[in-house]
Every structure is written in C-alpha cells, then in structure tokens.
Design a protein around this motif. Structure first.
Motif, mmCIF file in Angstrom:
data_model
loop_
_atom_site.group_PDB
_atom_site.id
_atom_site.type_symbol
_atom_site.label_atom_id
_atom_site.label_comp_id
_atom_site.label_asym_id
_atom_site.label_seq_id
_atom_site.Cartn_x
_atom_site.Cartn_y
_atom_site.Cartn_z
ATOM 1 N N ASP A 1 0.651 -1.130 -0.074
ATOM 2 C CA ASP A 1 0.087 -0.104 -0.033
ATOM 3 C C ASP A 1 0.883 1.263 -0.047
ATOM 4 O O ASP A 1 0.738 2.149 -0.594
ATOM 5 C CB ASP A 1 -0.824 0.122 1.128
ATOM 6 C CG ASP A 1 -1.832 -1.145 1.103
ATOM 7 O OD1 ASP A 1 -2.241 -1.717 0.121
ATOM 8 O OD2 ASP A 1 -2.304 -1.585 2.068
ATOM 9 N N ALA A 2 1.970 0.971 0.538
ATOM 10 C CA ALA A 2 2.833 2.373 1.052
ATOM 11 C C ALA A 2 3.487 2.640 -0.634
ATOM 12 O O ALA A 2 3.694 3.630 -0.925
ATOM 13 C CB ALA A 2 3.888 2.121 2.026
ATOM 14 N N LEU A 3 3.819 1.560 -1.179
ATOM 15 C CA LEU A 3 4.569 1.822 -2.472
ATOM 16 C C LEU A 3 3.523 2.443 -3.530
ATOM 17 O O LEU A 3 3.963 3.155 -4.415
ATOM 18 C CB LEU A 3 5.077 0.341 -2.897
ATOM 19 C CG LEU A 3 6.225 -0.035 -2.238
ATOM 20 C CD1 LEU A 3 6.711 -1.493 -2.729
ATOM 21 C CD2 LEU A 3 7.387 0.631 -2.843
ATOM 22 N N VAL B 1 13.450 -5.334 4.487
ATOM 23 C CA VAL B 1 12.831 -4.674 3.446
ATOM 24 C C VAL B 1 12.220 -3.492 3.821
ATOM 25 O O VAL B 1 12.120 -2.546 2.966
ATOM 26 C CB VAL B 1 11.630 -5.659 2.867
ATOM 27 C CG1 VAL B 1 10.772 -4.983 1.787
ATOM 28 C CG2 VAL B 1 12.266 -7.203 2.277
ATOM 29 N N ILE B 2 11.745 -3.569 5.066
ATOM 30 C CA ILE B 2 10.958 -2.108 5.508
ATOM 31 C C ILE B 2 11.938 -1.112 5.822
ATOM 32 O O ILE B 2 11.788 0.021 5.039
ATOM 33 C CB ILE B 2 10.245 -2.483 6.905
ATOM 34 C CG1 ILE B 2 9.066 -3.163 6.529
ATOM 35 C CG2 ILE B 2 9.662 -1.197 7.270
ATOM 36 C CD1 ILE B 2 8.388 -3.632 7.885
ATOM 37 N N ASN B 3 13.404 -1.343 6.167
ATOM 38 C CA ASN B 3 14.362 -0.482 6.361
ATOM 39 C C ASN B 3 14.572 0.014 5.039
ATOM 40 O O ASN B 3 14.947 1.084 4.557
ATOM 41 C CB ASN B 3 15.361 -1.006 7.128
ATOM 42 C CG ASN B 3 14.986 -1.315 8.457
ATOM 43 O OD1 ASN B 3 14.015 -0.569 9.101
ATOM 44 N ND2 ASN B 3 15.681 -2.177 9.137
ATOM 45 N N GLN B 4 14.933 -0.828 3.918
ATOM 46 C CA GLN B 4 15.319 -0.553 2.743
ATOM 47 C C GLN B 4 14.215 0.631 2.057
ATOM 48 O O GLN B 4 14.469 1.483 1.309
ATOM 49 C CB GLN B 4 15.452 -1.544 1.717
ATOM 50 C CG GLN B 4 16.460 -2.592 2.096
ATOM 51 C CD GLN B 4 17.888 -1.878 1.762
ATOM 52 O OE1 GLN B 4 18.254 -0.967 0.884
ATOM 53 N NE2 GLN B 4 19.009 -2.285 2.707
ATOM 54 N N PHE B 5 12.892 0.076 2.244
ATOM 55 C CA PHE B 5 11.752 1.210 1.825
ATOM 56 C C PHE B 5 11.817 2.627 2.494
ATOM 57 O O PHE B 5 11.721 3.542 1.944
ATOM 58 C CB PHE B 5 10.561 0.438 2.053
ATOM 59 C CG PHE B 5 9.435 1.338 1.699
ATOM 60 C CD1 PHE B 5 8.922 1.756 0.582
ATOM 61 C CD2 PHE B 5 8.665 1.929 2.761
ATOM 62 C CE1 PHE B 5 8.006 2.591 0.127
ATOM 63 C CE2 PHE B 5 7.663 2.820 2.698
ATOM 64 C CZ PHE B 5 7.256 3.158 1.280
ATOM 65 N N GLN B 6 12.178 2.494 3.817
ATOM 66 C CA GLN B 6 12.376 4.013 4.448
ATOM 67 C C GLN B 6 13.418 4.643 3.954
ATOM 68 O O GLN B 6 13.177 5.792 3.708
ATOM 69 C CB GLN B 6 12.159 3.622 5.964
ATOM 70 C CG GLN B 6 11.207 2.741 6.734
ATOM 71 C CD GLN B 6 9.889 3.814 6.643
ATOM 72 O OE1 GLN B 6 8.933 3.292 6.379
ATOM 73 N NE2 GLN B 6 9.980 5.034 6.705
ATOM 74 N N GLN B 7 14.746 4.044 3.809
ATOM 75 C CA GLN B 7 15.664 4.540 3.226
ATOM 76 C C GLN B 7 15.561 5.199 1.772
ATOM 77 O O GLN B 7 15.756 6.473 1.405
ATOM 78 C CB GLN B 7 16.987 3.879 3.052
ATOM 79 C CG GLN B 7 17.362 3.451 4.386
ATOM 80 C CD GLN B 7 18.851 2.571 4.465
ATOM 81 O OE1 GLN B 7 19.101 1.892 3.448
ATOM 82 N NE2 GLN B 7 19.164 1.938 5.458
#
Length: 419
Positions: free
Chosen positions: A157-159, A182-188
């Motif tokens: 959903d965030a993507l 994966v979440i950390n990579q998305f946040q970065q």
C-alpha cells in the motif's frame, strides 16, 4: 492466486500423495498379517485332526477364532479327497474337511472379513484424526501467515501511495528479520526520494528564476541596445528623406551604416548566447577550441593548459550540444566562482569513448559540494547522453569536474535537445 493458497495447495497435494501411498502399504501389510494368522490357525486345526482330537473340541476352538469359521455338511465326500485336504495342503488357505460320521462332516474355512474390518476401521479412525489435525494445522498456519503478511500488505500500500505521490506514514517494525530489512530499505528509499524531490523543487525554482533572468537579459538587450539603435536609425532615415543638404545626408547614411553593423553584432551575440550556432558550421573540436580561446582572451591573467583531441570522434548533433554546454558550464563556473590562476582542460574522444576533465587551482568547495544550478545542469546533461559525471574538491584546493562517456555502436536514446 495468493502466495499462501499456492503454498497450502502444494502442501495438501504432497500430503494426499503420501497418504495414499501409506494407505496402500498399510492395507497390504494388514492383508499379509491376516493371511499369515489364518494359515497358522488352519495348520493348528490340521495338527489337531492328525492327533485325533475330538471334533467337539476342534469346533469349540474354531468358533471364537476371528480367522476361522466352522459349519457342518451332510453329504457324500470321497475319503481320498478328505485325506488330501488334511495332509497335503499345509500352509494353504483352503477349507479343512473333518469327517464326523458317515456322510457328515465339519468344514473349517478361513475367514478374514472380521479382522480385516477391525483393522481397517482402526486405520480409518487414525486417518480421520490425522486429517482433522492436518486441517487444524492448515487453519492455524493460514491465520499465522496472514498476520505475518500484514507488514507486506502495508508495504505494498505504501508503494502504491508513493507511486501516486501521496505521503505515507512510517511503516511499523516487524518481528521477522527479513521483513524488517525490506521495510528499512523502503524507508531509506523514501527518504532519498523525498530529498531528491526537495532538491528538484529547489532546482525548479532556480530554473524559473534563471528563465526570468534570461528573459530580462534579452528584453534589456533588445530594448536598451537594439531598440535604441533602431530608434536612432529611424530618426536618421527621417533626416535622409526630408533633407536636401548633401553633407547631412552623407553623415546620416554613415551613422545608419554603423548602427546597422552594431545591430547585426548584437543579434549575433544574442543568438550565440541562446544556441551554439558554431556547431552547425564546424566540428565539435573546432567549437570547443573557439570557446576556450575566447575565455583565454577574456582572462589573460589566467594560465590555461588546454588539450583537445577529437579527431577520431564520430560526431552526433544532439550529443555534441550536451558536450559543448557541459564544457561551457564548467568553464563558466571556474571564471565566476573559483578565482583560479591555473585552469587545465583535457578533452579526448575516439570511436569508443569521450572524456572531459576541467580542473582549477581556485578556492575549491571544501568538504561540502553545493548542488547549485550549474552543477545540476552539468549532471543533467551527462545523464541525457548516458555519461558519468563527477565533481571533486581535492584537499590541496581547486575543483575537478570530469565526464566519462562510453560510446555504443547504436547511439543511446538521448534526452531533450536542450541548447
């Protein structure tokens, strides 16, 4: 089909295949055990007959047995057949005929249905319990997987929101290490995109301001220079039409001629400022040599070390404009900001690659490289032709700007033709 459905379908298929194979093995094993037990019971009866055990005792032993059944037969049987049945049929599942009196016999036959039914019933109960446990396990696994997939759905959903340009809240951390990664990579990635978006907004504002400055410059040049010259020419043209004195006519004609040349020079400078027309007439090497020569003449106190070798370079109009503007912007930055006494310009190109290096010994950028409109323009032009651009400020001072481009057999898709 969801990932859990695919996994559960594969698990059920494997389970059913293994269960069917296991059922066949168990059935044949039970069948062999029952046959062995019936054979042993029949052999025991044959042994009792050979020992002349009374028929009533044999019947009393056979009746409660789950493997044998006994019934009386009245009729005529040959004695030879009876003897063969008793003596020669060891370990064979055939009925045993025991004579009681004339024309009356007790026939003992193997009987497997009772024990087979009992064993299969027990197996069915075990299988049913196992199936119930398996279904409960799948249900529990379904709930657990769906709960564990909540962070993945939130990430999807965030993507989607990020693709639509909608701001998203920080994603919660998961107790699964891989999901957390994966979440950390998305946040970065989101932080990087936010920073790039802010940078683009800043560059857009600078571009808008630069466009206004460019328009003001053109308006000022046209109004203050060309416009005034045209007004003066108009006045002298009026004099030429209305005067009859030869000296006045000659003077006005000379002034119109001079001011016409001035207008021509002004328009040529404006067009050269807007577009490097020299590229339309001569090669890229000649255009760059002229560009550098003009700066050498304008900056006589600066020591210039220039090497331009593009003799084996295969020219391309769109790519050449980007290369020309890249070098022009690099030199302009040196002149405007560096306060350098030495400038080195090294440009080399052949059929395989092009390299551009512009160095100076000026005040440098320190530890922080400011991404101004000039640097952004150079990076943008490098991206348009598929080149790598780097800006470095060595400890000894100065700035080194470089461009490296690998030429392909088929030219890459270039960006807009930005002059």
């Amino acid at each position: 089909m969801s990932g859990f459905t695919k996994i559960s379908t594969a698990i059920v298929a494997v389970f059913i295949s293994c269960f069917l194979l296991f059922t066949c093995l168990v059935y044949f094993h039970i069948q062999n055990n029952i046959e062995e037990e019936m054979t042993g019971a029949l052999n025991q009866v044959r042994e009792m007959v050979r020992r002349n055990v009374p028929v009533s005792d044999i019947e009393a032993i056979v009746k409660p047995s789950p493997h044998l059944s006994a019934k009386y037969f009245s009729g005529r049987l040959s004695t030879d057949q009876t003897q063969v049945n008793i003596v020669n049929q060891q370990n064979v599942l055939v009925p045993i005929i025991i004579p009681i009196k004339e024309n009356q016999y007790l026939i003992v036959t193997p009987f497997e249905n009772t024990e087979l039914t009992q064993n299969l019933t027990f197996f069915a109960l075990v299988a049913g319990l196992f199936f119930a446990t398996f279904i409960l396990l799948l249900f529990t696994l379904s709930i657990a997987v769906r709960q564990r997939l909540v962070p993945l759905r939130q990430l999807a959903d965030a993507l989607s929101k990020l693709r639509e340009g909608i701001s998203t809240r920080p994603l919660p951390h998961s107790d699964i290490a891989e999901m957390n990664r994966v979440i950390n990579q998305f946040q970065q990635l989101k932080s990087t995109l936010d920073a790039k978006e802010k940078q683009l907004i800043k560059i857009d504002k600078q571009l808008a301001l630069l466009q206004e400055q460019e328009r003001n410059y053109l308006a000022r040049e046209l109004h203050d220079n060309v416009g005034q010259l045209l007004t003066t020419i108009k006045a002298h043209a009026y004099i030429l039409v209305n005067t009859k004195e030869r000296s006045v006519v000659e003077l006005s004609a000379q002034k119109v001629q001079v001011m016409s040349h001035q207008i021509s020079d002004a328009i040529r400078k404006l067009t050269a400022h807007l577009h490097p027309l020299v590229l339309d007439r001569v090669s890229l090497q000649a255009s760059l040599e002229r560009l550098v020569y003009e700066q050498e003449v304008a900056q006589p106190d600066t020591q210039w070390d220039v090497s331009i070798n593009l003799k084996r370079y295969q020219e391309d109009t769109e790519r050449d404009i980007h290369l020309y503007r890249f070098v022009q912007e690099a030199i302009n930055n040196v002149i405007k900001h560096a306060k350098a006494t030495k400038v080195s310009i090294q440009i080399f190109g052949d059929t395989h690659s092009v390299t551009v290096t512009v160095k100076d010994n000026g005040r440098g950028l320190g530890n922080h490289i400011v991404e101004n409109i000039g640097m952004s323009s150079m990076r943008s032009r490098a991206r348009c032709i598929g080149a790598n651009c780097s800006v470095a400020s060595p400890d000894e001072g100065g700035v080194a700007v470089s461009l490296s481009l690998t030429l392909r057999k088929e030219p890459p898709m270039l960006g807009a033709n930005v002059a």
